[in-house]
Design an enzyme around this catalytic site. Structure first.
Site, PDB file in Angstrom:
ATOM      1  CG  ASP A  99    -103.983 -16.750  69.298  1.00  0.00           C
ATOM      2  OD1 ASP A  99    -104.824 -16.168  68.608  1.00  0.00           O
ATOM      3  OD2 ASP A  99    -103.408 -17.784  68.945  1.00  0.00           O
ATOM      4  CG  ASP A 276    -108.570 -16.194  65.533  1.00  0.00           C
ATOM      5  OD1 ASP A 276    -108.126 -16.427  66.674  1.00  0.00           O
ATOM      6  OD2 ASP A 276    -107.845 -16.081  64.538  1.00  0.00           O
TER       7      ASP A 276
END
Length: 404
Positions: A99, A276
């Protein structure tokens, strides 16, 4: 993000953070970062709504190719990637979600932490709320093994005594900006990320991370992380860099400025947003999405939150172009659709064609007007360069794949 466990997808993980000047603010002793929304074939969560919820919480709250010892393979789990990370000496292996939208590395959601001779309980507590999921527990430092050549001594890790919202994975490998750890661990302001420590311990020469994602429908969908730069063998163009945006709240993350056009017509003027790995789709401002929907003729499927188009409309799709700095990056028509062979994994119908561009939930001008998520990153190599405050992109052999 979602994690595929045999017959079903068990996690869609999306990261949410405060949009205040500081990326994180304590909330009842915890820092609000993100949430996990579960998806499975029996009752799929609306995938676009899950990505949008992430955005709302955000608003509220090296150039040389690297060698194999700084790179390691990662696993494609349909809408995200996971890494097998060893912790301790001897190391126990854990499956962690990769992440870039959060920065704490933690484990214990499923497989229990196994302390060894290198494990040290710091006496600090760690607590992070992920909206519909969370974890809390103790901070340890331990030896972390990303690969044979990427070993970190005394890395801060969260060891969950309590967690919810995570199934099929053990935790998160957080590779976002360091400031996203603010107020997550007691007795300290921030904690060094894995990238920070690889650099400070002399393992890598620059604080940069190259990410190679591959479309889920590709015959070989093994990805790769490269710490300290990028892997020149994985790209088909030079890496072009752009400075991080100064517009808040995008500036709290890996934020950049870009414009978007469809078929040569601008649908989103240059504005700020983020890149992202924790967002599955490509989210764009509501006004841009409306223009895109009109141009493509897509009809919203309320069950999964994606636009669907007919075969004849697909045949007429035009390229979606992202102008980032001086470089334009195209998403071909095929890159704009969800892999048809995987429709049922997100609760869709096997014979439909779904688009991967969705509404972010607000018009442009919010400071977070787009998210280039997994659907974008699986077609373009990305480099997240902390040392030089920049993000870079390059094409790969999969940029123009037609497997979807």
């Amino acid at each position: 993000m979602m994690f595929l466990s045999k017959a079903f997808l068990s996690i869609l993980f999306v990261v949410l953070s405060s949009a205040d000047a500081s990326p994180l603010r304590p909330d009842a002793g915890k820092a609000t970062l993100s949430f996990a929304a579960r998806v499975n074939v029996r009752g799929a969560v609306n995938i676009a709504a899950a990505d949008r919820a992430r955005v709302q919480a955000m608003k509220q709250a090296g150039s040389m190719g690297k060698h194999a010892d700084t790179s390691f393979s990662i696993t494609n789990a349909i809408v995200t990637y996971t890494a097998q990370v060893g912790v301790g000496s001897p190391a126990t292996e854990y499956t962690l979600l990769i992440d870039t939208g959060s920065s704490n590395t933690w484990l214990g959601a499923n497989a229990s932490y196994s302390p060894t001779s290198t494990s040290v309980d710091t006496g600090s507590t760690v607590a992070v709320s992920y909206g519909s999921g969370s974890f809390s527990g103790e901070e340890y430092t331990d030896t972390v093994h990303l690969s044979a050549g990427l070993v970190i001594d005394e890395q801060s890790i969260g060891v969950a005594s309590s967690s919810q919202g995570f199934q099929g994975v053990d935790g998160i490998l957080g590779v976002g900006p360091t400031d996203l750890t603010e107020n997550t661990v007691s007795n300290v302001d921030v904690v060094p990320t894995v990238t920070d420590n690889l650099y400070s311990q002399g393992v890598i020469g620059t604080r940069a991370l190259g990410i190679y994602f591959v479309p889920a429908a590709a015959s070989d969908s093994v990805g790769e992380l490269t710490f300290g730069g990028h892997d020149s063998l994985k790209i088909t163009s030079s890496v072009t860099y752009v400075s991080l945006t100064t517009t808040s709240p995008a500036s709290n993350y890996w934020g950049i400025d870009q414009s978007i056009s469809y078929g040569g017509s601008t649908i989103l003027s240059e504005t700020a947003g983020i890149v992202d790995t924790g967002t599955t789709l490509i989210l764009i401002a509501s006004n841009a999405f409306s223009a895109y929907q009109t141009a493509t003729g897509g009809v919203l499927d309320a069950t999964i939150g994606l636009l669907k188009i007919t075969s004849s409309q697909y045949a007429k799709l035009q390229s979606l172009t992202f102008k980032i700095g001086d470089r334009a990056y195209d998403l071909t028509p095929n890159a704009q659709i969800w892999p048809r062979s995987l429709n049922t994994n997100i609760g869709g119908s096997s014979d439909e064609i779904y688009l991967v561009v969705a509404d972010i939930g607000s018009d442009s001008g919010s400071g977070m007007d787009f998210i280039n998520g997994y659907a974008f990153l699986q077609r373009h190599y990305s480099v997240f360069d902390t040392t030089n405050n920049q993000v870079g992109f390059a094409t790969t052999i999969h940029t123009d794949d037609k497997n979807n």
